[in-house]
Design a protein around this motif. Structure first.
Motif, PDB file in Angstrom:
ATOM      1  N   PHE A  92       0.800  -1.225   0.000  1.00  0.00           N
ATOM      2  CA  PHE A  92       0.000   0.000   0.000  1.00  0.00           C
ATOM      3  C   PHE A  92       0.839   1.283   0.000  1.00  0.00           C
ATOM      4  CE2 PHE A  92      -2.877   2.961   2.523  1.00  0.00           C
ATOM      5  CZ  PHE A  92      -3.608   3.345   1.422  1.00  0.00           C
TER       6      PHE A  92
ATOM      7  N   PRO B 110     -12.154  -2.587   9.804  1.00  0.00           N
ATOM      8  CA  PRO B 110     -10.793  -2.254   9.392  1.00  0.00           C
ATOM      9  C   PRO B 110      -9.777  -2.914  10.322  1.00  0.00           C
ATOM     10  CG  PRO B 110     -12.162  -0.292   9.723  1.00  0.00           C
ATOM     11  CD  PRO B 110     -12.874  -1.437  10.345  1.00  0.00           C
TER      12      PRO B 110
ATOM     13  N   ARG C 168     -12.332   2.912   2.109  1.00  0.00           N
ATOM     14  CA  ARG C 168     -13.346   2.555   3.109  1.00  0.00           C
ATOM     15  C   ARG C 168     -14.741   2.935   2.622  1.00  0.00           C
ATOM     16  NH1 ARG C 168     -11.812   2.879   8.311  1.00  0.00           N
ATOM     17  NH2 ARG C 168      -9.860   2.154   7.402  1.00  0.00           N
TER      18      ARG C 168
ATOM     19  N   TYR D 178      -1.700   8.565   2.931  1.00  0.00           N
ATOM     20  CA  TYR D 178      -2.176   7.183   3.063  1.00  0.00           C
ATOM     21  C   TYR D 178      -3.544   7.146   3.744  1.00  0.00           C
ATOM     22  CZ  TYR D 178       2.922   6.697   2.555  1.00  0.00           C
ATOM     23  OH  TYR D 178       4.228   6.813   2.140  1.00  0.00           O
ATOM     24  N   GLU D 179      -3.734   8.008   4.745  1.00  0.00           N
ATOM     25  CA  GLU D 179      -5.023   8.044   5.443  1.00  0.00           C
ATOM     26  C   GLU D 179      -6.140   8.526   4.517  1.00  0.00           C
ATOM     27  OE1 GLU D 179      -4.111  10.500   8.761  1.00  0.00           O
ATOM     28  OE2 GLU D 179      -3.300   8.850   9.981  1.00  0.00           O
TER      29      GLU D 179
ATOM     30  N   SER E  19      -6.960   5.717   2.241  1.00  0.00           N
ATOM     31  CA  SER E  19      -7.652   4.686   3.014  1.00  0.00           C
ATOM     32  C   SER E  19      -9.130   5.034   3.204  1.00  0.00           C
ATOM     33  CB  SER E  19      -6.970   4.513   4.375  1.00  0.00           C
ATOM     34  OG  SER E  19      -7.604   3.512   5.138  1.00  0.00           O
ATOM     35  N   ARG E  20      -9.422   6.312   3.426  1.00  0.00           N
ATOM     36  CA  ARG E  20     -10.825   6.740   3.566  1.00  0.00           C
ATOM     37  C   ARG E  20     -11.583   6.543   2.260  1.00  0.00           C
ATOM     38  NH1 ARG E  20      -8.568  10.714   7.037  1.00  0.00           N
ATOM     39  NH2 ARG E  20      -8.334  12.180   5.310  1.00  0.00           N
TER      40      ARG E  20
ATOM     41  N   SER F   6      -6.362  -2.191   9.548  1.00  0.00           N
ATOM     42  CA  SER F   6      -5.317  -1.176   9.430  1.00  0.00           C
ATOM     43  C   SER F   6      -5.729  -0.260   8.290  1.00  0.00           C
ATOM     44  CB  SER F   6      -3.959  -1.829   9.156  1.00  0.00           C
ATOM     45  OG  SER F   6      -4.002  -2.547   7.938  1.00  0.00           O
ATOM     46  N   LEU F   7      -4.831   0.634   7.884  1.00  0.00           N
ATOM     47  CA  LEU F   7      -5.165   1.538   6.784  1.00  0.00           C
ATOM     48  C   LEU F   7      -5.391   0.779   5.481  1.00  0.00           C
ATOM     49  CD1 LEU F   7      -2.642   4.500   7.295  1.00  0.00           C
ATOM     50  CD2 LEU F   7      -5.090   4.486   7.784  1.00  0.00           C
ATOM     51  N   ASP F   8      -4.756  -0.395   5.351  1.00  0.00           N
ATOM     52  CA  ASP F   8      -4.753  -1.042   4.034  1.00  0.00           C
ATOM     53  C   ASP F   8      -5.463  -2.386   3.976  1.00  0.00           C
ATOM     54  OD1 ASP F   8      -2.872  -2.281   5.624  1.00  0.00           O
ATOM     55  OD2 ASP F   8      -1.429  -2.594   4.013  1.00  0.00           O
ATOM     56  N   GLU F   9      -6.206  -2.757   5.024  1.00  0.00           N
ATOM     57  CA  GLU F   9      -6.944  -4.016   4.932  1.00  0.00           C
ATOM     58  C   GLU F   9      -8.174  -3.988   5.825  1.00  0.00           C
ATOM     59  OE1 GLU F   9      -5.209  -7.581   6.642  1.00  0.00           O
ATOM     60  OE2 GLU F   9      -3.676  -6.381   7.638  1.00  0.00           O
TER      61      GLU F   9
END
Length: 361
Positions: free
Chosen positions: A12, A98, A86, A78-79, A82-83, A100-103
């Motif tokens: 990611f 969630p 999501r 990254y955040e 990630s949003r 983490s940020l990536d899964e």
């Protein structure tokens, strides 16, 4: 029978950097610090071919791949991405957990489009992620969380693996135990010592035997060896702790240096707690020494703590309890647990607040 999807973004952090900076595409990239104390936060697939992986010291990564390109982390980017991802998940189901940020896990047994096929939903989500973020994700589809998580890792990158009920037990029996979610390197080494190298080997051991050798986790291992996992997707999982830590370019030799470094960590944690209108009763200081040994020192209070100054003073006290560090220090961390949000959840669920007034070291 539930329909669970596990989505895992491919490399990611590194993929975001290669997306935003075309000159990095097709090259070995490591996200993280390049200094002598740096650590790789993420590695591109080009870097992984040389044996570079996350959590590896940067000095070792450079030796493995001399032409490795280091880039600094950009967590705010990254955040944001990630949003975006999501929101794609939430357009299909509200049952999104969630990790983490990536899964994340998604329960699509019932979904907003009334689609019968979880595999079709996974395909659509992957396509939308690529269209909206120009990034790829791998997906695992099955009837429980453990199998969905295992499946998403089987065909990376940009893969889609489905484990139907009729193939689950045979697949689990054939898996090396290193590929089991929840079994790390230390546990795998211990299992090897017991002759356990595959899911089939694990399945030959009784629940009592596994509990005796691995504690409470032994029960989990017993069931996943049989492809059984009753955990639900928890969309409102309560955060258990808030923390910050730093590895320093030069070892901290004096208690005064350590006090100084604790202050910004305490302030960072306090800022997050204030932003989230949260507070906690347990403060923990993590100390990693120059020889890589580490310890934690904790104290629990009757009242909640949120202030940065108070958190700093407590952290300094813990640094000296039961005695000051006797070796140079390479890393310090400060965290707060027993959070208000967790206690509120316990009160709502059980009708009372759980209090554990203890101190551990």
């Amino acid at each position: 029978m539930r329909k669970i999807i596990h989505i895992d973004m491919d490399a990611f952090f590194a993929s975001v950097e290669q997306r935003d900076f075309p000159e990095l595409r097709g090259k070995p990239v490591a996200v993280g610090g390049s200094g002598p104390r740096g650590v790789v936060a993420a590695a591109s697939y080009e870097a992984r071919q040389y044996g570079v992986h996350s959590a590896m010291p940067s000095s070792i990564a450079k030796r493995k791949c001399p032409h490795l390109i280091f880039v600094k982390t950009r967590f705010e980017i990254y955040e944001t991405v990630s949003r975006q991802i999501r929101n794609i998940f939430l357009s299909y189901t509200d049952l999104v957990e969630p990790l983490s940020l990536d899964e994340a896990y998604l329960d699509v047994t019932e979904n907003k489009f009334n689609l019968a096929s979880a595999t079709q939903i996974a395909k659509e989500i992957k396509a939308r992620i690529q269209e909206e973020t120009q990034l790829t994700a791998s997906a695992g589809v099955s009837f429980n969380k453990f199998l969905a998580k295992v499946a998403s890792a089987l065909q990376k990158p940009n893969g889609l693996t489905v484990i139907p009920p009729e193939k689950a037990e045979a697949l689990v029996e054939s898996l090396p135990i290193e590929k089991f979610y929840g079994i790390g390197q230390v546990t795998a080494a211990k299992m090897h010592g017991l002759g356990i190298r595959t899911g089939y080997d694990l399945k030959q051991h009784s629940k009592e035997e596994l509990i005796r050798n691995f504690g409470k986790s032994g029960e989990y291992y017993y069931y996943i060896a049989r492809a059984q996992d009753d955990r639900q997707v928890e969309p409102n999982r309560i955060r258990k702790s808030v923390g910050a830590e730093r590895t320093y370019a030069e070892d901290l030799e004096t208690i005064a240096e350590m006090d100084e470094k604790l202050k910004p960590l305490a302030e960072e944690v306090a800022e997050y707690l204030t932003e989230k209108n949260n507070a906690g009763r347990t403060v923990t200081v993590k100390i990693k020494y120059a020889d890589f040994t580490q310890t934690t020192r904790s104290k629990t209070f009757l009242s909640h703590i949120q202030s940065g100054e108070q958190l700093w003073q407590i952290s300094k006290e813990l640094l000296r309890t039961p005695f000051e560090p006797q070796l140079p220090v390479r890393l310090l961390g400060v965290s707060v647990s027993n959070l208000l949000s967790e206690e509120a959840e316990n009160h709502q669920r059980y009708g009372f607040q759980l209090k554990f007034p203890f101190q551990r070291s």
